[in-house]
Design a protein around this motif. Structure first.
Motif: not given
Length: 288
Positions: A222-223, A174-175, A113-117, A140-142
Motif C-alpha cells: 500500500m502506497r 485495498p486488499p 497500490d501493488v498486489a502480490c501475484p 506500507e511503502f513510500i
C-alpha cells in the motif's frame, strides 16, 4: 498457526476458482504511472480477473484517460467503465461501481497500490471455506514496495475482528475481497461518512452476520505519502470521526462504552502535533 500458516491452510482447500470482478475508483489527481503499476499487478495474478470495473470519479486528465485507453485496447472486454460528470468522493464512486460488478466475488483495489501475484488465489481459497469477506495485512511503502516502512498487524478470526471493529477498523480497504450479495444486503457503500466509507460498510456487514477473516500475511503493498499519517488528524478529521462513531451508537453497533473507548483515544491522536502523530502510527499502530 504462524502468520503464514493460516494462508497456507486456506490455499490448500480444494476449490474451483470462481470468476471475480476488481473494483477500482480513479479521480483526476492520481498518478498515471502508479495506475499502471496497480493494473499490472492485478493482471499478473495467478488467478486473473474476468472483469475490472473502473469508476471515473469525475473528469480525468488526458494522461489518465490515455492509460485507460491503452489497457482497454490491450485487454478487450475486460474493462467496464462507470463515469459521471463531477467528483463525488470514494463512497459514492464505490457504490456505483459495486452495482456495475457482474460477478458475485468482488475484489477492491486502489489505483496506486501493488498486489502480490498470489493475492487473489489465496483470498478466493479463503472465501471457499465459507467466508463472506476476507482481508489481509498490508505492507506500507513510500518509494518502492522493496523499501517498506511498516507492516500492519490486523486481527485474525471472526471473534477478534468483531471485537476490534468496536474500537478501530479491523481491515485495510485495498486488499478486501467480498461477496457482492453480502455487500448489497448490508446496504452497499455509502457516502455518508467521509474518510470512513470502508469502516462503515465493514461494520454493517459484520452486523448482518457476515463471516470474516484476515489472512496473516501481506497480500497488498500500500502506497503512502510522506504526510500520510500526519493527515489523519486535525479538528476537521476529528469531526468526521465523531459523526461516524456516533452513528454506530445510533445503529446499535457500538454501546456508549464502545464509543468512549474508541473516540477518546482517536481524539487524542488526532489533536497531537503532526510529527508525534506520525510516530504513533508508524511505531505503535503498525509494526515498523
Amino acid at each position: 498457526l504462524g502468520s503464514r500458516g493460516l494462508g497456507d491452510v486456506y490455499k490448500r482447500q480444494t476449490m474451483q476458482c470462481p470468476a471475480y470482478s476488481v473494483l477500482m475508483s480513479l479521480y483526476a489527481k492520481e498518478c498515471p504511472e502508479y495506475l499502471k503499476e496497480s493494473l499490472d499487478s492485478m493482471l499478473a495474478q495467478t488467478v486473473p480477473p474476468t472483469e475490472i470495473v473502473m469508476v471515473k470519479d469525475g473528469p480525468l486528465t488526458d494522461e489518465l484517460e490515455a492509460v485507460l485507453l491503452d489497457y482497454d485496447s490491450a485487454h478487450p472486454k475486460l474493462f467496464k467503465f462507470v463515469a459521471y460528470a463531477e467528483n463525488r468522493g470514494l463512497g459514492y464512486a464505490l457504490r456505483q461501481g459495486m452495482l456495475a460488478c457482474s460477478n458475485e466475488i468482488v475484489a477492491r483495489m486502489d489505483t496506486d497500490d501493488v498486489a502480490c501475484p498470489d493475492r487473489m488465489e489465496k483470498q478466493l481459497a479463503a472465501l471457499n471455506t465459507g467466508l463472506d469477506m476476507v482481508g489481509s495485512d498490508v505492507v506500507e511503502f513510500i518509494e518502492s514496495p522493496d523499501k517498506p516502512i511498516a507492516i500492519t498487524n490486523l486481527p485474525k478470526g471472526s471473534d477478534a475482528i468483531r471485537a476490534y471493529s468496536k474500537r478501530r477498523n479491523p481491515f485495510r480497504h485495498p486488499p478486501m475481497t467480498f461477496r457482492k450479495s453480502k455487500v448489497m444486503e448490508a446496504g452497499n457503500y455509502s457516502s455518508d461518512f467521509l474518510y470512513f466509507e470502508d469502516w462503515d460498510l465493514f461494520n454493517r456487514m459484520l452486523a448482518c452476520g457476515c463471516r470474516a477473516d484476515n489472512l496473516g500475511e501481506p497480500l497488498v503493498c500500500m502506497r503512502v505519502s510522506e504526510d500520510f499519517y500526519a493527515r489523519r488528524g486535525g479538528v476537521r478529521y476529528l469531526k468526521y470521526a465523531r459523526a461516524f462513531k456516533r452513528a454506530q451508537v445510533e445503529r446499535g453497533y457500538f454501546t456508549e462504552r464502545d464509543y468512549v473507548c474508541s473516540y477518546v483515544p482517536h481524539a487524542l491522536v488526532c489533536l497531537m502535533p503532526n510529527s508525534l502523530r506520525s510516530l504513533i502510527y508508524r511505531i505503535l499502530l503498525r509494526r515498523a
